[in-house]
Scaffold this motif. Sequence first.
Motif, PDB file in Angstrom:
ATOM      1  N   ALA A 402      34.368  60.782  79.224  1.00 47.48           N
ATOM      2  CA  ALA A 402      35.253  61.543  78.335  1.00 47.48           C
ATOM      3  C   ALA A 402      34.581  62.851  77.960  1.00 47.48           C
ATOM      4  CB  ALA A 402      35.571  60.738  77.079  1.00 47.48           C
ATOM      5  N   THR A 403      35.383  63.835  77.601  1.00 44.02           N
ATOM      6  CA  THR A 403      34.838  65.142  77.238  1.00 44.02           C
ATOM      7  C   THR A 403      35.613  65.721  76.070  1.00 44.02           C
ATOM      8  OG1 THR A 403      34.187  67.309  78.126  1.00 44.02           O
ATOM      9  CG2 THR A 403      36.286  66.411  78.872  1.00 44.02           C
ATOM     10  N   SER A 404      34.883  66.516  75.253  1.00 38.58           N
ATOM     11  CA  SER A 404      35.476  67.075  74.050  1.00 38.58           C
ATOM     12  C   SER A 404      34.702  68.321  73.644  1.00 38.58           C
ATOM     13  CB  SER A 404      35.429  66.031  72.925  1.00 38.58           C
ATOM     14  OG  SER A 404      35.894  66.569  71.699  1.00 38.58           O
ATOM     15  N   GLU A 405      35.297  69.134  72.795  1.00 40.75           N
ATOM     16  CA  GLU A 405      34.621  70.334  72.314  1.00 40.75           C
ATOM     17  C   GLU A 405      33.427  69.993  71.428  1.00 40.75           C
ATOM     18  OE1 GLU A 405      35.253  73.497  73.342  1.00 40.75           O
ATOM     19  OE2 GLU A 405      36.553  72.396  74.727  1.00 40.75           O
ATOM     20  N   SER A 406      33.466  68.826  70.770  1.00 43.25           N
ATOM     21  CA  SER A 406      32.372  68.421  69.875  1.00 43.25           C
ATOM     22  C   SER A 406      32.104  66.938  70.078  1.00 43.25           C
ATOM     23  CB  SER A 406      32.746  68.697  68.417  1.00 43.25           C
ATOM     24  OG  SER A 406      33.791  67.832  68.015  1.00 43.25           O
ATOM     25  N   PRO A 407      30.955  66.439  69.612  1.00 39.82           N
ATOM     26  CA  PRO A 407      30.639  65.018  69.817  1.00 39.82           C
ATOM     27  C   PRO A 407      31.505  64.060  69.001  1.00 39.82           C
ATOM     28  CG  PRO A 407      28.642  66.306  69.367  1.00 39.82           C
ATOM     29  CD  PRO A 407      29.811  67.183  69.050  1.00 39.82           C
ATOM     30  N   GLU A 408      32.080  64.491  67.881  1.00 35.82           N
ATOM     31  CA  GLU A 408      32.742  63.573  66.963  1.00 35.82           C
ATOM     32  C   GLU A 408      33.837  62.719  67.622  1.00 35.82           C
ATOM     33  OE1 GLU A 408      33.022  61.508  63.535  1.00 35.82           O
ATOM     34  OE2 GLU A 408      31.552  63.077  63.981  1.00 35.82           O
ATOM     35  N   PRO A 409      34.785  63.303  68.378  1.00 28.95           N
ATOM     36  CA  PRO A 409      35.793  62.451  69.016  1.00 28.95           C
ATOM     37  C   PRO A 409      35.186  61.470  70.016  1.00 28.95           C
ATOM     38  CG  PRO A 409      36.488  64.753  69.006  1.00 28.95           C
ATOM     39  CD  PRO A 409      35.055  64.742  68.603  1.00 28.95           C
ATOM     40  N   LEU A 410      34.057  61.822  70.615  1.00 28.98           N
ATOM     41  CA  LEU A 410      33.399  60.931  71.576  1.00 28.98           C
ATOM     42  C   LEU A 410      32.781  59.734  70.860  1.00 28.98           C
ATOM     43  CD1 LEU A 410      31.703  63.642  73.828  1.00 28.98           C
ATOM     44  CD2 LEU A 410      33.953  62.562  74.080  1.00 28.98           C
ATOM     45  N   LEU A 411      32.243  59.962  69.664  1.00 33.04           N
ATOM     46  CA  LEU A 411      31.725  58.862  68.861  1.00 33.04           C
ATOM     47  C   LEU A 411      32.862  57.963  68.372  1.00 33.04           C
ATOM     48  CD1 LEU A 411      29.106  60.907  66.833  1.00 33.04           C
ATOM     49  CD2 LEU A 411      28.571  59.107  68.472  1.00 33.04           C
ATOM     50  N   ASP A 412      33.996  58.550  68.034  1.00 33.58           N
ATOM     51  CA  ASP A 412      35.158  57.760  67.618  1.00 33.58           C
ATOM     52  C   ASP A 412      35.638  56.867  68.765  1.00 33.58           C
ATOM     53  OD1 ASP A 412      35.036  58.969  65.154  1.00 33.58           O
ATOM     54  OD2 ASP A 412      36.626  60.430  65.581  1.00 33.58           O
ATOM     55  N   LEU A 413      35.601  57.372  69.982  1.00 39.28           N
ATOM     56  CA  LEU A 413      36.001  56.581  71.142  1.00 39.28           C
ATOM     57  C   LEU A 413      35.043  55.397  71.324  1.00 39.28           C
ATOM     58  CD1 LEU A 413      37.753  56.078  73.622  1.00 39.28           C
ATOM     59  CD2 LEU A 413      36.366  57.755  74.870  1.00 39.28           C
TER      60      LEU A 413
END
Length: 428
Positions: A402-413
């Motif tokens: 997965a990829t995102s502009e910031s780490p926060e959504p990746l931690l939520d996943l």
Amino acid sequence: MDAQKNLPRLVFLDGPGPPPPEWYLPKLTKSFEVHVLWAPTGDPERDASHAGTLSRYCAHSPLLGGDDALRAIVDFSREWRAEGILGFSELVVTETHAAALELGLPANSPESLPALRSKEAQRTALAKGGVPVPGFASVFSLSDLVRAVAEVGLPAVLKPSAGVGSMATYPVTEDVDLAGLWDMATSRYTADPRGDGSVHFVLEEMLIGERWHDDPRYAPYVSVESLVQDGSVTHCAVTDKFPLSEPFRENGNVFPSNLPRHRIDSILECATQAIQALGIRNSMVHTEVMLTAAGPRIIEVNSRLGGAAIEMLQLSFDYDVVTAMADIATGRPIAPMGPRLRSTGQYVPQAPARDVTLAQVPTVEQLMAFEEVVEAELFYQVGDRPDWARGTSGGKLARLIATSESPEPLLDLADFLASDKAFTYVSD
């Protein structure tokens, strides 16, 4: 394949593990004439499918996996006039560099090869090179284990000297039955085809991690992905990790690290010292580092990139590390990296460390519905019993990128994948 003519000739050793050929062969064949050597599994349908995939991109030969794979690689590469030999899998590292050395092609130094396969040899080489290492002792029998516990102390970690993917790796504490632990570790290791079949373990003093991140969802260890050419080290990035599942199974990571700059610098300095101490000269390198109160400490060094680092470097930096690794293997200059563009996460959620049956499993379509997810694959379905005892590989329920502009959504996943909204179980 005709378009490959007059390009530098590269032999690629196909081994287990990501990324799939569909991901890296299109990149390699743009700049190299590639011939893949691979090992048949013995399953006609599976082998035919794999051969068909390879045939879409380049020539290939089922030469690996025999009694003398190294001789087959050397003989073919010499006759084909290869200019470099490359492999991504940890299980082909030794053959990759040994064959290249015999043919006078870019490779790691001869003295580095034992240390890249044997954890005991690696600890010895690191200590000789002045790199701080935990106490350790070789273990070949139960009586050796008893003596090693008295010498090294507790808590400690028992692991195969030649092992991958956290296979047969266990904590050793005061309440552990050493005889039972030894029987379990040796039986599981010798039955695993990824091992070398020997009963040679190492008992190491357990490195105690300290939290360096502000967010408790990160583990107190990281990895460093590096490229080394003619002894010159280029660090690509530091990777943050999710907490481990028992006993030492990985759940994934976020890339690049969110640690402050001074922490990153200390980690990179530690990784550089380890790479130089082992004599690594032409290779990609994956260095695992524990974050301790005394500073960064080496867990282990591997002559490969981390499991998803190839995809993550592409997604986070738009960097073609596949071509860079082939350039190193053939003695050509590597392209520089650009700035970070986004964060990337890899996920290999683990089943519990007990015998269970899966009661709920999300579909690939449900996983791909997350905005951040770009790849998703499931390894078990409802009714399956995950083989958690085989380490990270056997216990992983899925693999996502997965990829995102910031780490926060990746931690939520990561939180979602670890919750009962994703996977549930019934105890056996």
